[in-house]
Design a protein around this motif. Structure first.
Motif, PDB file in Angstrom:
ATOM      1  N   ASN A 153      -0.037   8.477  11.641  1.00  0.00           N
ATOM      2  CA  ASN A 153       0.912   7.624  10.910  1.00  0.00           C
ATOM      3  C   ASN A 153       2.331   7.967  11.343  1.00  0.00           C
ATOM      4  O   ASN A 153       2.576   9.065  11.836  1.00  0.00           O
ATOM      5  CB  ASN A 153       0.773   7.856   9.392  1.00  0.00           C
ATOM      6  CG  ASN A 153       0.120   6.684   8.675  1.00  0.00           C
ATOM      7  OD1 ASN A 153       0.627   5.568   8.696  1.00  0.00           O
ATOM      8  ND2 ASN A 153      -1.027   6.944   8.063  1.00  0.00           N
ATOM      9  N   ARG A 177       3.568   5.665  15.574  1.00  0.00           N
ATOM     10  CA  ARG A 177       2.545   6.484  14.923  1.00  0.00           C
ATOM     11  C   ARG A 177       2.389   7.832  15.643  1.00  0.00           C
ATOM     12  O   ARG A 177       2.434   7.898  16.866  1.00  0.00           O
ATOM     13  CB  ARG A 177       1.211   5.710  14.850  1.00  0.00           C
ATOM     14  CG  ARG A 177       1.351   4.406  14.042  1.00  0.00           C
ATOM     15  CD  ARG A 177       0.036   3.643  13.911  1.00  0.00           C
ATOM     16  NE  ARG A 177      -0.852   4.220  12.925  1.00  0.00           N
ATOM     17  CZ  ARG A 177      -0.877   3.870  11.628  1.00  0.00           C
ATOM     18  NH1 ARG A 177      -0.072   2.921  11.179  1.00  0.00           N
ATOM     19  NH2 ARG A 177      -1.720   4.448  10.801  1.00  0.00           N
ATOM     20  N   PHE A 214      -5.707   3.215   3.235  1.00  0.00           N
ATOM     21  CA  PHE A 214      -4.646   4.205   3.136  1.00  0.00           C
ATOM     22  C   PHE A 214      -4.743   5.002   1.827  1.00  0.00           C
ATOM     23  O   PHE A 214      -4.445   6.201   1.795  1.00  0.00           O
ATOM     24  CB  PHE A 214      -3.268   3.539   3.253  1.00  0.00           C
ATOM     25  CG  PHE A 214      -2.155   4.530   3.278  1.00  0.00           C
ATOM     26  CD1 PHE A 214      -2.041   5.428   4.320  1.00  0.00           C
ATOM     27  CD2 PHE A 214      -1.230   4.584   2.248  1.00  0.00           C
ATOM     28  CE1 PHE A 214      -1.020   6.374   4.344  1.00  0.00           C
ATOM     29  CE2 PHE A 214      -0.210   5.511   2.264  1.00  0.00           C
ATOM     30  CZ  PHE A 214      -0.094   6.407   3.310  1.00  0.00           C
ATOM     31  N   PHE A 256       5.099  -4.001   9.673  1.00  0.00           N
ATOM     32  CA  PHE A 256       4.482  -4.778   8.585  1.00  0.00           C
ATOM     33  C   PHE A 256       4.928  -6.237   8.674  1.00  0.00           C
ATOM     34  O   PHE A 256       6.125  -6.510   8.789  1.00  0.00           O
ATOM     35  CB  PHE A 256       4.914  -4.240   7.220  1.00  0.00           C
ATOM     36  CG  PHE A 256       4.491  -2.818   6.945  1.00  0.00           C
ATOM     37  CD1 PHE A 256       3.189  -2.523   6.563  1.00  0.00           C
ATOM     38  CD2 PHE A 256       5.398  -1.769   7.085  1.00  0.00           C
ATOM     39  CE1 PHE A 256       2.798  -1.209   6.308  1.00  0.00           C
ATOM     40  CE2 PHE A 256       5.010  -0.457   6.838  1.00  0.00           C
ATOM     41  CZ  PHE A 256       3.712  -0.169   6.448  1.00  0.00           C
ATOM     42  N   PRO A 292      -6.533   3.296  10.299  1.00  0.00           N
ATOM     43  CA  PRO A 292      -6.576   2.172   9.360  1.00  0.00           C
ATOM     44  C   PRO A 292      -7.799   1.280   9.627  1.00  0.00           C
ATOM     45  O   PRO A 292      -8.485   1.456  10.631  1.00  0.00           O
ATOM     46  CB  PRO A 292      -5.282   1.409   9.656  1.00  0.00           C
ATOM     47  CG  PRO A 292      -4.385   2.393  10.319  1.00  0.00           C
ATOM     48  CD  PRO A 292      -5.289   3.295  11.093  1.00  0.00           C
ATOM     49  N   ARG A 300      -8.929   9.877  10.862  1.00  0.00           N
ATOM     50  CA  ARG A 300      -8.857   8.644  10.063  1.00  0.00           C
ATOM     51  C   ARG A 300      -7.908   7.669  10.760  1.00  0.00           C
ATOM     52  O   ARG A 300      -6.822   8.050  11.190  1.00  0.00           O
ATOM     53  CB  ARG A 300      -8.340   8.948   8.659  1.00  0.00           C
ATOM     54  CG  ARG A 300      -8.135   7.698   7.794  1.00  0.00           C
ATOM     55  CD  ARG A 300      -6.755   7.072   7.958  1.00  0.00           C
ATOM     56  NE  ARG A 300      -6.626   5.802   7.242  1.00  0.00           N
ATOM     57  CZ  ARG A 300      -5.513   5.058   7.226  1.00  0.00           C
ATOM     58  NH1 ARG A 300      -4.441   5.475   7.876  1.00  0.00           N
ATOM     59  NH2 ARG A 300      -5.478   3.921   6.584  1.00  0.00           N
ATOM     60  N   ASN A 308       7.134   0.005  10.308  1.00  0.00           N
ATOM     61  CA  ASN A 308       6.351   1.149   9.851  1.00  0.00           C
ATOM     62  C   ASN A 308       6.804   2.325  10.719  1.00  0.00           C
ATOM     63  O   ASN A 308       7.343   3.292  10.219  1.00  0.00           O
ATOM     64  CB  ASN A 308       4.848   0.862   9.971  1.00  0.00           C
ATOM     65  CG  ASN A 308       3.995   1.908   9.262  1.00  0.00           C
ATOM     66  OD1 ASN A 308       4.521   2.864   8.693  1.00  0.00           O
ATOM     67  ND2 ASN A 308       2.686   1.764   9.293  1.00  0.00           N
ATOM     68  N   ASN A 342       0.803  -1.231   0.000  1.00  0.00           N
ATOM     69  CA  ASN A 342       0.000   0.000   0.000  1.00  0.00           C
ATOM     70  C   ASN A 342       0.836   1.282   0.000  1.00  0.00           C
ATOM     71  O   ASN A 342       0.288   2.361   0.145  1.00  0.00           O
ATOM     72  CB  ASN A 342      -0.963   0.000   1.207  1.00  0.00           C
ATOM     73  CG  ASN A 342      -0.229   0.037   2.550  1.00  0.00           C
ATOM     74  OD1 ASN A 342       0.993   0.017   2.599  1.00  0.00           O
ATOM     75  ND2 ASN A 342      -0.988   0.091   3.642  1.00  0.00           N
ATOM     76  N   SER A 401       0.144  -4.066   7.546  1.00  0.00           N
ATOM     77  CA  SER A 401       0.483  -3.624   8.904  1.00  0.00           C
ATOM     78  C   SER A 401      -0.158  -4.600   9.881  1.00  0.00           C
ATOM     79  O   SER A 401      -1.180  -5.226   9.590  1.00  0.00           O
ATOM     80  CB  SER A 401      -0.072  -2.210   9.097  1.00  0.00           C
ATOM     81  OG  SER A 401      -0.582  -2.032  10.394  1.00  0.00           O
TER      82      SER A 401
HETATM   83  O1  X2X Z   1      -2.803   2.784   6.463  1.00  0.00           O
HETATM   84  C1  X2X Z   1      -1.918   3.237   7.189  1.00  0.00           C
HETATM   85  O2  X2X Z   1      -2.112   4.196   7.944  1.00  0.00           O
HETATM   86  C2  X2X Z   1      -0.557   2.593   7.175  1.00  0.00           C
HETATM   87  C3  X2X Z   1       0.149   2.935   5.883  1.00  0.00           C
HETATM   88  O3  X2X Z   1       0.207   3.048   8.242  1.00  0.00           O
HETATM   89  C4  X2X Z   1      -0.773   1.147   7.311  1.00  0.00           C
HETATM   90  O4  X2X Z   1      -0.441   0.376   6.458  1.00  0.00           O
HETATM   91  C5  X2X Z   1      -1.465   0.721   8.542  1.00  0.00           C
END
Ligand code: X2X
Length: 333
Positions: A212, A151, A195, A239, A174, A172, A148, A35, A92
């Motif tokens: 994120n 966040r 995403f 991930f 996921p 927003r 990743n 993604n 993720s």
């Molecule tokens: O969708 C998201 O926010 C991301 C890119 O962090 C994930 O793949 C969960």
């Protein structure tokens, strides 16, 4: 003479093209979907892994990469990797948890203090526990999780200074039951979106905020549609590199070994890339107009505790998984 030489060269090329091709369809032709934009370290390193695999298997295994949701959003790719429509996917932990609930355990709010704790847990018993659960739904997870990151929250209207600023915030998250539960516990109004829809939903103000890791905010250019960034470190997210179980078992052991080694090595290098990026990304995002603040985690933690978030998720993940998490990070609830 010039023209004749040109024609001769052209004829030579035509002969080469018409000659029997050495390259042909590989014995194992695999698709890998993800993604993230091409510039993210996950794509850079998986591209290198695919080249290495092609070389070390003498072309028998060919992995074609489809980045940036070209094959659909996370939900689509998760069903494609289950059916075998694609062979590899890197969801993720938050997202694969829609299928394997315990996989979200690394994303419990404010669990990990730093990367030392993260990698010893995920390369150790906690990661092993999650991979066992992933194998039960017919998917193969490679040993090394890819990073990743921690966040962080971005917003458009006002900065997030403490848990009180979460009240009613349209944010927003996921497609993840844990993310929804956590932000509801913080009194926000979370919405699950793929995403691929994040940029446009912020731009059109369907939501006011998102969360994120900084490298994602950078490669997806979310600074163009957000003003503030709170360094909340509220979730550590990684991930899982997964394969369709049938396709994986269909690969002879010698080829499995080459593929595993290349993918795990690339994952370890990708972690280093994110670590290096973390040194420079904040300054870059600041220069692009994002205003940063660093809220104390205390008010967020207290709200999660008082709302019963930790107690509820301990029950959902089960005592065994929870004990493994607390073994890595200390008592949570
Ligand atoms: O969708 C998201 O926010 C991301 C890119 O962090 C994930 O793949 C969960």
């Amino acid at each position: 003479i010039g023209m004749a030489a040109g024609l001769a060269a052209g004829a030579g090329t035509a002969t080469l093209i018409g000659a029997p091709r050495i390259a042909r369809a590989a014995e194992f032709d695999f698709k890998y979907g993800n993604n993230l934009p091409l510039t993210h370290p996950l794509n850079v390193r998986s591209h290198e892994a695919a080249e290495r695999i092609r070389r070390e298997t003498n072309g028998r295994v060919d992995i074609q990469i489809f980045p940036n949701n070209q094959l659909g959003g996370d939900t689509d790719m998760l069903s494609q990797v289950r059916s075998g429509g694609i062979t590899f996917f890197t969801p993720s932990a938050l997202v694969i948890a829609t299928l394997v609930p315990v996989a979200a355990i690394n994303a419990v709010g404010f669990a990990f203090a730093d990367y030392g704790q993260v990698w010893s847990a995920m390369d150790g018993k906690l990661g092993e526990h999650v991979r066992g659960a992933i194998s039960k739904v017919g998917l193969h997870a490679f040993e090394k999780m890819w990073d990743n990151g921690f966040r962080q929250m971005t917003s458009g209207a006002k900065p997030i200074q403490s848990a009180a600023d979460m009240d009613g915030l349209k944010i927003r998250v996921p497609v993840s039951p844990l993310s929804i539960a956590m932000f509801k516990s913080l009194s926000a109004a979370p919405a699950s979106l793929q995403f691929s829809e994040v940029y446009s939903s912020l731009q059109t103000r369907i939501v006011d905020a998102q969360e994120n890791p900084l490298p994602i905010i950078q490669v997806a250019k979310l600074y163009e549609v957000q003003k503030y960034c709170a360094l909340s470190n509220h979730i550590w997210d990684g991930f899982w590199f997964i394969a369709n179980g049938r396709a994986w078992r269909g690969l002879p052991p010698d080829l499995q070994k080459i593929v595993s080694t290349a993918i795990n090595d690339a994952g370890v290098q990708q972690r280093e890339d994110i670590k290096a990026l973390n040194q420079s990304v904040q300054a870059d995002l600041q220069s692009k107009g994002l205003t940063f603040n660093q809220p104390s985690p205390d008010s967020f933690r207290a709200k999660l505790r008082d709302s019963g978030f930790y107690g509820e998720w301990k029950g959902r993940f089960g005592d065994e998984a929870w004990a493994l998490l607390e073994g890595a990070v200390g008592k949570l609830a």
